[in-house]
Write a protein that holds these residues in place. Structure first.
Motif, PDB file in Angstrom:
ATOM      1  N   LEU A  76      80.018  33.182  16.430  1.00 13.14           N
ATOM      2  CA  LEU A  76      78.901  32.873  15.823  1.00 13.14           C
ATOM      3  C   LEU A  76      79.939  32.036  14.876  1.00 13.14           C
ATOM      4  N   LYS A  77      80.861  31.932  14.364  1.00 14.63           N
ATOM      5  CA  LYS A  77      81.187  31.154  13.059  1.00 14.63           C
ATOM      6  C   LYS A  77      81.625  29.864  13.845  1.00 14.63           C
ATOM      7  N   ASN A  78      81.817  29.719  14.938  1.00 12.29           N
ATOM      8  CA  ASN A  78      82.437  28.438  15.342  1.00 12.29           C
ATOM      9  C   ASN A  78      81.020  27.190  16.128  1.00 12.29           C
ATOM     10  N   ILE A  79      79.541  28.120  15.831  1.00  8.08           N
ATOM     11  CA  ILE A  79      78.659  27.161  16.569  1.00  8.08           C
ATOM     12  C   ILE A  79      78.331  25.886  15.992  1.00  8.08           C
ATOM     13  N   GLY A  80      78.247  25.665  17.626  1.00  9.93           N
ATOM     14  CA  GLY A  80      78.756  23.256  17.073  1.00  9.93           C
ATOM     15  C   GLY A  80      77.105  22.772  16.600  1.00  9.93           C
ATOM     16  N   GLU A  81      76.554  22.459  17.092  1.00  8.43           N
ATOM     17  CA  GLU A  81      76.276  21.354  16.710  1.00  8.43           C
ATOM     18  C   GLU A  81      74.805  21.637  16.813  1.00  8.43           C
ATOM     19  N   ILE A  82      73.698  22.007  15.734  1.00  7.21           N
ATOM     20  CA  ILE A  82      72.057  21.825  16.253  1.00  7.21           C
ATOM     21  C   ILE A  82      71.477  21.320  16.125  1.00  7.21           C
ATOM     22  N   THR A  83      70.546  20.550  17.293  1.00  6.44           N
ATOM     23  CA  THR A  83      69.852  19.460  17.483  1.00  6.44           C
ATOM     24  C   THR A  83      68.206  20.174  17.291  1.00  6.44           C
ATOM     25  N   VAL A  84      67.342  19.385  16.926  1.00  8.35           N
ATOM     26  CA  VAL A  84      66.194  20.066  16.417  1.00  8.35           C
ATOM     27  C   VAL A  84      65.498  18.464  17.480  1.00  8.35           C
ATOM     28  N   ARG A  85      64.081  18.570  17.577  1.00  7.80           N
ATOM     29  CA  ARG A  85      63.613  18.025  18.369  1.00  7.80           C
ATOM     30  C   ARG A  85      61.999  18.149  18.250  1.00  7.80           C
ATOM     31  N   SER A  86      60.880  17.954  18.494  1.00  7.94           N
ATOM     32  CA  SER A  86      59.219  17.702  18.049  1.00  7.94           C
ATOM     33  C   SER A  86      58.793  17.051  19.058  1.00  7.94           C
ATOM     34  N   ASN A  87      57.645  17.313  18.793  1.00 13.95           N
ATOM     35  CA  ASN A  87      56.440  16.408  19.753  1.00 13.95           C
ATOM     36  C   ASN A  87      56.636  16.523  20.708  1.00 13.95           C
ATOM     37  N   LEU A  88      56.841  18.268  21.547  1.00 13.47           N
ATOM     38  CA  LEU A  88      57.122  18.340  22.765  1.00 13.47           C
ATOM     39  C   LEU A  88      55.956  19.434  23.364  1.00 13.47           C
ATOM     40  N   THR A  89      55.141  19.113  24.530  1.00 15.76           N
ATOM     41  CA  THR A  89      54.381  19.594  25.762  1.00 15.76           C
ATOM     42  C   THR A  89      55.704  20.521  26.756  1.00 15.76           C
ATOM     43  N   ASP A  90      54.809  21.564  27.013  1.00 16.81           N
ATOM     44  CA  ASP A  90      55.624  22.329  27.740  1.00 16.81           C
ATOM     45  C   ASP A  90      54.246  22.836  28.963  1.00 16.81           C
ATOM     46  N   TYR A  91      54.771  22.244  30.161  1.00 16.13           N
ATOM     47  CA  TYR A  91      54.311  22.316  31.646  1.00 16.13           C
ATOM     48  C   TYR A  91      54.549  23.573  32.939  1.00 16.13           C
ATOM     49  N   THR A  92      54.002  24.278  32.925  1.00 16.74           N
ATOM     50  CA  THR A  92      54.546  25.103  34.102  1.00 16.74           C
ATOM     51  C   THR A  92      53.649  25.122  35.319  1.00 16.74           C
ATOM     52  N   PHE A  93      54.097  24.909  36.755  1.00 16.44           N
ATOM     53  CA  PHE A  93      53.826  24.716  37.658  1.00 16.44           C
ATOM     54  C   PHE A  93      54.536  25.316  38.663  1.00 16.44           C
ATOM     55  N   VAL A 110      61.505   9.023  32.369  1.00 19.57           N
ATOM     56  CA  VAL A 110      62.246   9.328  31.793  1.00 19.57           C
ATOM     57  C   VAL A 110      64.185   9.117  31.201  1.00 19.57           C
ATOM     58  N   ASN A 111      64.337   8.379  32.069  1.00 22.82           N
ATOM     59  CA  ASN A 111      65.641   7.507  31.813  1.00 22.82           C
ATOM     60  C   ASN A 111      65.170   6.252  31.917  1.00 22.82           C
ATOM     61  N   GLU A 112      64.298   5.832  31.195  1.00 25.53           N
ATOM     62  CA  GLU A 112      63.721   4.281  31.360  1.00 25.53           C
ATOM     63  C   GLU A 112      63.705   3.902  29.301  1.00 25.53           C
ATOM     64  N   ASP A 113      63.416   5.461  28.770  1.00 26.00           N
ATOM     65  CA  ASP A 113      63.762   5.145  27.105  1.00 26.00           C
ATOM     66  C   ASP A 113      64.584   6.799  27.148  1.00 26.00           C
ATOM     67  N   GLN A 114      65.613   6.444  26.267  1.00 29.80           N
ATOM     68  CA  GLN A 114      67.405   7.343  25.805  1.00 29.80           C
ATOM     69  C   GLN A 114      65.921   8.149  25.129  1.00 29.80           C
ATOM     70  N   ASP A 115      64.957   8.205  23.845  1.00 29.06           N
ATOM     71  CA  ASP A 115      64.442   8.895  23.158  1.00 29.06           C
ATOM     72  C   ASP A 115      63.902  10.116  23.563  1.00 29.06           C
ATOM     73  N   ILE A 116      63.529  10.247  24.822  1.00 24.44           N
ATOM     74  CA  ILE A 116      62.835  10.614  25.459  1.00 24.44           C
ATOM     75  C   ILE A 116      63.499  12.071  25.734  1.00 24.44           C
ATOM     76  N   PHE A 117      62.884  13.188  25.143  1.00 27.06           N
ATOM     77  CA  PHE A 117      63.104  14.980  25.691  1.00 27.06           C
ATOM     78  C   PHE A 117      62.981  14.907  26.579  1.00 27.06           C
ATOM     79  N   TYR A 118      63.489  15.682  27.620  1.00 30.79           N
ATOM     80  CA  TYR A 118      62.972  15.808  28.992  1.00 30.79           C
ATOM     81  C   TYR A 118      64.561  17.519  29.776  1.00 30.79           C
TER      82      TYR A 118
END
Length: 219
Positions: A76-93, A110-118
């Protein structure tokens, strides 16, 4: 034949939080022996002295199995990058024959916008999709004929890059999720690959979740 050592060992193994504390040497063995003595005595069918339990606990703390926590901490001392993203929606089908083709169409958006989280995961009976909320209308249009079982909004994600040795050290995820549970963090989703995992939490808990994981590097 049951011995004091074997009974004490089984007791500790059933309580992972005690195992962690014992491995790190942060627990008072005398106090612990008083606490567990009634149960140990009952199992053995005889009165057991505190001193005998303390000796059994000392032997356990020197055992490699009970020092596994130190291996976890080293990773755990060697954990790498930690990235946070907000404004997300979770769907379950619910899974169906048509849900995957619709998901392919979603990937085009999704591929049309590189800033999209998916991210997406598929279970036996369900498929889960997490996207930036700017794609909510797209998801709801594409999947309008699918059976939606859950939708959660105002979520954030924390993505953690783990060192490669995480796959050879048991207990990594337990250790991380234990810390998150202690902080009262509710996990909506956990999505992982070999050397990376993402947790989904409420927006109002993301700062605490981030700090909890980041602090693991300083254990």
């Amino acid at each position: 034949m049951k011995t004091i050592s074997s009974v004490v060992e089984q007791y500790i193994k059933k309580k992972p939080f005690l195992q962690s504390a014992l491995a790190q040497g942060i627990i008072n063995l005398t106090s612990l022996s008083r606490q567990i003595r009634p149960e140990v005595s009952e199992i053995l069918g005889k009165d057991v002295k505190d001193g005998a339990i303390v000796m059994a606990l000392k032997r356990l703390s020197d055992d490699l199995e009970f020092r596994a926590t130190h291996r976890i901490v080293k990773v755990l001392k060697n954990i790498g990058e930690i990235t946070v993203r907000s404004n997300l929606t979770d769907y379950t089908f619910l899974s169906s024959e048509t849900v995957l083709p619709q998901q392919a169409k979603l990937l085009e958006a999704v591929n049309e916008d590189q800033d999209i989280f998916y991210t997406s995961s598929r279970g036996v009976n369900e498929i889960n999709i997490v996207v930036s909320n700017k794609l909510d209308d797209t998801v709801e249009t594409l999947f309008k004929n699918e059976r939606l079982t859950q939708k959660a909004e105002n979520l954030s994600s924390v993505t953690v890059k783990l060192p490669a040795e995480n796959v050879s050290v048991p207990g990594i995820y337990y250790f991380i999720f234990q810390r998150l549970a202690w902080e009262g963090i509710v996990l909506y989703e956990v999505i992982s690959t070999t050397n990376e995992f993402t947790i989904l939490v409420n927006d109002d808990q993301v700062d605490t979740a981030f700090k909890t994981i980041k602090d693991l590097k300083t254990l």
